[in-house]
Design a protein around this motif. Structure first.
Motif, PDB file in Angstrom:
ATOM      1  N   MET A   1       0.832  -1.201   0.000  1.00  0.00           N
ATOM      2  CA  MET A   1       0.000   0.000   0.000  1.00  0.00           C
ATOM      3  C   MET A   1       0.869   1.255   0.000  1.00  0.00           C
ATOM      4  SD  MET A   1      -3.021   1.108  -0.075  1.00  0.00           S
ATOM      5  CE  MET A   1      -4.197   2.254   0.478  1.00  0.00           C
ATOM      6  N   ASN A   2       1.906   1.263   0.856  1.00  0.00           N
ATOM      7  CA  ASN A   2       2.788   2.429   0.909  1.00  0.00           C
ATOM      8  C   ASN A   2       3.446   2.676  -0.440  1.00  0.00           C
ATOM      9  OD1 ASN A   2       2.173   2.772   3.582  1.00  0.00           O
ATOM     10  ND2 ASN A   2       4.063   1.888   4.339  1.00  0.00           N
ATOM     11  N   ARG A   3       3.848   1.601  -1.086  1.00  0.00           N
ATOM     12  CA  ARG A   3       4.505   1.709  -2.397  1.00  0.00           C
ATOM     13  C   ARG A   3       3.541   2.286  -3.431  1.00  0.00           C
ATOM     14  NH1 ARG A   3       8.879   2.124  -5.229  1.00  0.00           N
ATOM     15  NH2 ARG A   3       9.127   0.774  -7.020  1.00  0.00           N
ATOM     16  N   PHE A   4       2.301   1.798  -3.437  1.00  0.00           N
ATOM     17  CA  PHE A   4       1.304   2.294  -4.380  1.00  0.00           C
ATOM     18  C   PHE A   4       1.044   3.781  -4.184  1.00  0.00           C
ATOM     19  CE2 PHE A   4      -3.169   3.346  -5.195  1.00  0.00           C
ATOM     20  CZ  PHE A   4      -3.180   3.187  -6.576  1.00  0.00           C
ATOM     21  N   VAL A   5       0.854   4.182  -2.928  1.00  0.00           N
ATOM     22  CA  VAL A   5       0.596   5.591  -2.618  1.00  0.00           C
ATOM     23  C   VAL A   5       1.783   6.451  -3.054  1.00  0.00           C
ATOM     24  CG1 VAL A   5       0.279   7.244  -0.720  1.00  0.00           C
ATOM     25  CG2 VAL A   5      -1.005   5.104  -0.747  1.00  0.00           C
ATOM     26  N   SER A   6       2.967   5.975  -2.772  1.00  0.00           N
ATOM     27  CA  SER A   6       4.176   6.707  -3.159  1.00  0.00           C
ATOM     28  C   SER A   6       4.277   6.851  -4.674  1.00  0.00           C
ATOM     29  CB  SER A   6       5.398   5.982  -2.605  1.00  0.00           C
ATOM     30  OG  SER A   6       6.569   6.693  -2.907  1.00  0.00           O
ATOM     31  N   LEU A   7       4.016   5.773  -5.395  1.00  0.00           N
ATOM     32  CA  LEU A   7       4.060   5.824  -6.859  1.00  0.00           C
ATOM     33  C   LEU A   7       2.969   6.723  -7.434  1.00  0.00           C
ATOM     34  CD1 LEU A   7       4.846   2.097  -7.740  1.00  0.00           C
ATOM     35  CD2 LEU A   7       6.358   4.075  -8.019  1.00  0.00           C
ATOM     36  N   LEU A   8       1.781   6.652  -6.869  1.00  0.00           N
ATOM     37  CA  LEU A   8       0.672   7.484  -7.338  1.00  0.00           C
ATOM     38  C   LEU A   8       0.978   8.967  -7.143  1.00  0.00           C
ATOM     39  CD1 LEU A   8      -2.205   7.734  -8.464  1.00  0.00           C
ATOM     40  CD2 LEU A   8      -3.043   7.490  -6.116  1.00  0.00           C
ATOM     41  N   LEU A   9       1.427   9.336  -5.952  1.00  0.00           N
ATOM     42  CA  LEU A   9       1.752  10.735  -5.688  1.00  0.00           C
ATOM     43  C   LEU A   9       2.917  11.207  -6.562  1.00  0.00           C
ATOM     44  CD1 LEU A   9       1.329  10.867  -1.815  1.00  0.00           C
ATOM     45  CD2 LEU A   9      -0.165  11.879  -3.539  1.00  0.00           C
ATOM     46  N   THR A  10       3.907  10.353  -6.751  1.00  0.00           N
ATOM     47  CA  THR A  10       5.044  10.705  -7.610  1.00  0.00           C
ATOM     48  C   THR A  10       4.586  10.889  -9.047  1.00  0.00           C
ATOM     49  OG1 THR A  10       6.555   9.510  -6.172  1.00  0.00           O
ATOM     50  CG2 THR A  10       7.331   9.973  -8.388  1.00  0.00           C
ATOM     51  N   GLY A  11       3.749   9.977  -9.520  1.00  0.00           N
ATOM     52  CA  GLY A  11       3.221  10.094 -10.877  1.00  0.00           C
ATOM     53  C   GLY A  11       2.423  11.369 -11.079  1.00  0.00           C
ATOM     54  N   LEU A  12       1.574  11.700 -10.109  1.00  0.00           N
ATOM     55  CA  LEU A  12       0.768  12.922 -10.211  1.00  0.00           C
ATOM     56  C   LEU A  12       1.642  14.171 -10.216  1.00  0.00           C
ATOM     57  CD1 LEU A  12      -2.273  12.065  -7.923  1.00  0.00           C
ATOM     58  CD2 LEU A  12      -2.322  12.458 -10.391  1.00  0.00           C
ATOM     59  N   ILE A  13       2.639  14.208  -9.340  1.00  0.00           N
ATOM     60  CA  ILE A  13       3.483  15.399  -9.282  1.00  0.00           C
ATOM     61  C   ILE A  13       4.317  15.529 -10.563  1.00  0.00           C
ATOM     62  CG2 ILE A  13       5.558  14.533  -8.115  1.00  0.00           C
ATOM     63  CD1 ILE A  13       5.296  17.100  -6.345  1.00  0.00           C
ATOM     64  N   CYS A  14       4.757  14.406 -11.118  1.00  0.00           N
ATOM     65  CA  CYS A  14       5.508  14.456 -12.387  1.00  0.00           C
ATOM     66  C   CYS A  14       4.607  14.924 -13.529  1.00  0.00           C
ATOM     67  CB  CYS A  14       6.105  13.090 -12.706  1.00  0.00           C
ATOM     68  SG  CYS A  14       7.495  12.653 -11.657  1.00  0.00           S
ATOM     69  N   LEU A  15       3.370  14.447 -13.545  1.00  0.00           N
ATOM     70  CA  LEU A  15       2.417  14.863 -14.571  1.00  0.00           C
ATOM     71  C   LEU A  15       2.147  16.366 -14.507  1.00  0.00           C
ATOM     72  CD1 LEU A  15       0.468  13.948 -16.832  1.00  0.00           C
ATOM     73  CD2 LEU A  15      -1.243  13.590 -15.032  1.00  0.00           C
ATOM     74  N   VAL A  16       1.929  16.865 -13.316  1.00  0.00           N
ATOM     75  CA  VAL A  16       1.678  18.302 -13.135  1.00  0.00           C
ATOM     76  C   VAL A  16       2.916  19.112 -13.517  1.00  0.00           C
ATOM     77  CG1 VAL A  16       1.205  20.090 -11.419  1.00  0.00           C
ATOM     78  CG2 VAL A  16      -0.121  17.973 -11.411  1.00  0.00           C
ATOM     79  N   ALA A  17       4.083  18.676 -13.082  1.00  0.00           N
ATOM     80  CA  ALA A  17       5.317  19.394 -13.407  1.00  0.00           C
ATOM     81  C   ALA A  17       5.575  19.382 -14.914  1.00  0.00           C
ATOM     82  CB  ALA A  17       6.498  18.776 -12.665  1.00  0.00           C
ATOM     83  N   LEU A  18       5.357  18.236 -15.552  1.00  0.00           N
ATOM     84  CA  LEU A  18       5.545  18.151 -17.001  1.00  0.00           C
ATOM     85  C   LEU A  18       4.573  19.075 -17.727  1.00  0.00           C
ATOM     86  CD1 LEU A  18       6.919  16.779 -19.449  1.00  0.00           C
ATOM     87  CD2 LEU A  18       5.098  15.049 -19.335  1.00  0.00           C
ATOM     88  N   GLY A  19       3.332  19.076 -17.300  1.00  0.00           N
ATOM     89  CA  GLY A  19       2.334  19.968 -17.910  1.00  0.00           C
ATOM     90  C   GLY A  19       2.709  21.426 -17.767  1.00  0.00           C
ATOM     91  N   GLN A  20       3.179  21.811 -16.592  1.00  0.00           N
ATOM     92  CA  GLN A  20       3.597  23.203 -16.389  1.00  0.00           C
ATOM     93  C   GLN A  20       4.822  23.537 -17.235  1.00  0.00           C
ATOM     94  OE1 GLN A  20       1.994  25.604 -14.856  1.00  0.00           O
ATOM     95  NE2 GLN A  20       0.385  24.173 -14.317  1.00  0.00           N
ATOM     96  N   PHE A  21       5.739  22.586 -17.358  1.00  0.00           N
ATOM     97  CA  PHE A  21       6.926  22.790 -18.190  1.00  0.00           C
ATOM     98  C   PHE A  21       6.522  23.000 -19.651  1.00  0.00           C
ATOM     99  CE2 PHE A  21      10.221  20.896 -20.939  1.00  0.00           C
ATOM    100  CZ  PHE A  21      11.272  21.761 -20.652  1.00  0.00           C
ATOM    101  N   VAL A  22       5.633  22.148 -20.151  1.00  0.00           N
ATOM    102  CA  VAL A  22       5.152  22.298 -21.534  1.00  0.00           C
ATOM    103  C   VAL A  22       4.466  23.646 -21.702  1.00  0.00           C
ATOM    104  CG1 VAL A  22       3.471  21.401 -23.214  1.00  0.00           C
ATOM    105  CG2 VAL A  22       4.986  19.827 -21.983  1.00  0.00           C
ATOM    106  N   GLN A  23       3.673  24.041 -20.728  1.00  0.00           N
ATOM    107  CA  GLN A  23       2.967  25.328 -20.795  1.00  0.00           C
ATOM    108  C   GLN A  23       3.954  26.486 -20.874  1.00  0.00           C
ATOM    109  OE1 GLN A  23      -0.018  25.879 -21.409  1.00  0.00           O
ATOM    110  NE2 GLN A  23      -0.826  27.638 -20.340  1.00  0.00           N
ATOM    111  N   VAL A  24       4.997  26.463 -20.067  1.00  0.00           N
ATOM    112  CA  VAL A  24       5.992  27.544 -20.064  1.00  0.00           C
ATOM    113  C   VAL A  24       6.732  27.585 -21.400  1.00  0.00           C
ATOM    114  CG1 VAL A  24       8.199  28.277 -19.059  1.00  0.00           C
ATOM    115  CG2 VAL A  24       6.282  27.675 -17.566  1.00  0.00           C
ATOM    116  N   ILE A  25       7.154  26.431 -21.891  1.00  0.00           N
ATOM    117  CA  ILE A  25       7.902  26.386 -23.155  1.00  0.00           C
ATOM    118  C   ILE A  25       7.033  26.856 -24.319  1.00  0.00           C
ATOM    119  CG2 ILE A  25       9.043  24.849 -24.826  1.00  0.00           C
ATOM    120  CD1 ILE A  25      10.675  25.421 -22.265  1.00  0.00           C
TER     121      ILE A  25
END
Length: 159
Positions: A1-25
């Protein structure tokens, strides 16, 4: 469970960061804004925020300003303070969860869509109810743990 939560939160933060990066570029470098990108980032951003709060509740690592702990001397007093805090959290959280349930029913009934991409907003609105229900479950779990530790301490002292 801890691993899943960690992966989910990491995936979400990477998705948001990537989206913001694309938006800035695209917006500031290429001067061609991507229509709907900010709107679509609302969904993972809100889920990230809510699931981050759930994770803090699960780990019992919410930021607290426990000034009373300064004046308490024994472990028993600290556990009693924690129990009072959990009970208050459950009361306030229960009220907020009830409100979130009404909001979720409203969101399902009106089935609004985002203005540009026409994504149903229900999928972001339901995050609030989901998060509050999970936080209340974890708060109740921590309350039970505190009560058990208090009972075990009392049995140890009297036994």
């Amino acid at each position: 469970m801890n691993r899943f939560v960690s992966l989910l939160l990491t995936g979400l933060i990477c998705l948001v960061a990537l989206g913001q990066f694309v938006q800035v570029i695209t917006r500031y470098v290429l001067e061609v804004p991507v229509m709907g990108l900010e709107e679509s980032l609302l969904y993972p951003t809100l889920w990230l925020y809510v699931l981050g709060a759930v994770n803090a509740s699960r780990e019992n690592t919410h930021i607290r300003a426990n000034v009373l702990e300064i004046f308490l001397k024994t472990k028993r007093q600290l556990v009693l303070l924690a129990i009072v805090g959990e009970v208050i959290s459950l009361a306030v959280g229960g009220w907020l969860t009830y409100w979130a349930w009404d909001f979720t029913k409203y969101s399902l009934r009106v089935w609004k869509e985002s203005p540009t991409l026409y994504i149903p907003t229900f999928y972001v609105d339901v995050a609030l109810l989901s998060g509050l229900v999970l936080m209340m479950l974890y708060t109740a779990w921590h309350l039970v743990k505190h009560i058990r530790s208090l009972s075990a301490e009392e049995e140890h002292n009297h036994g």
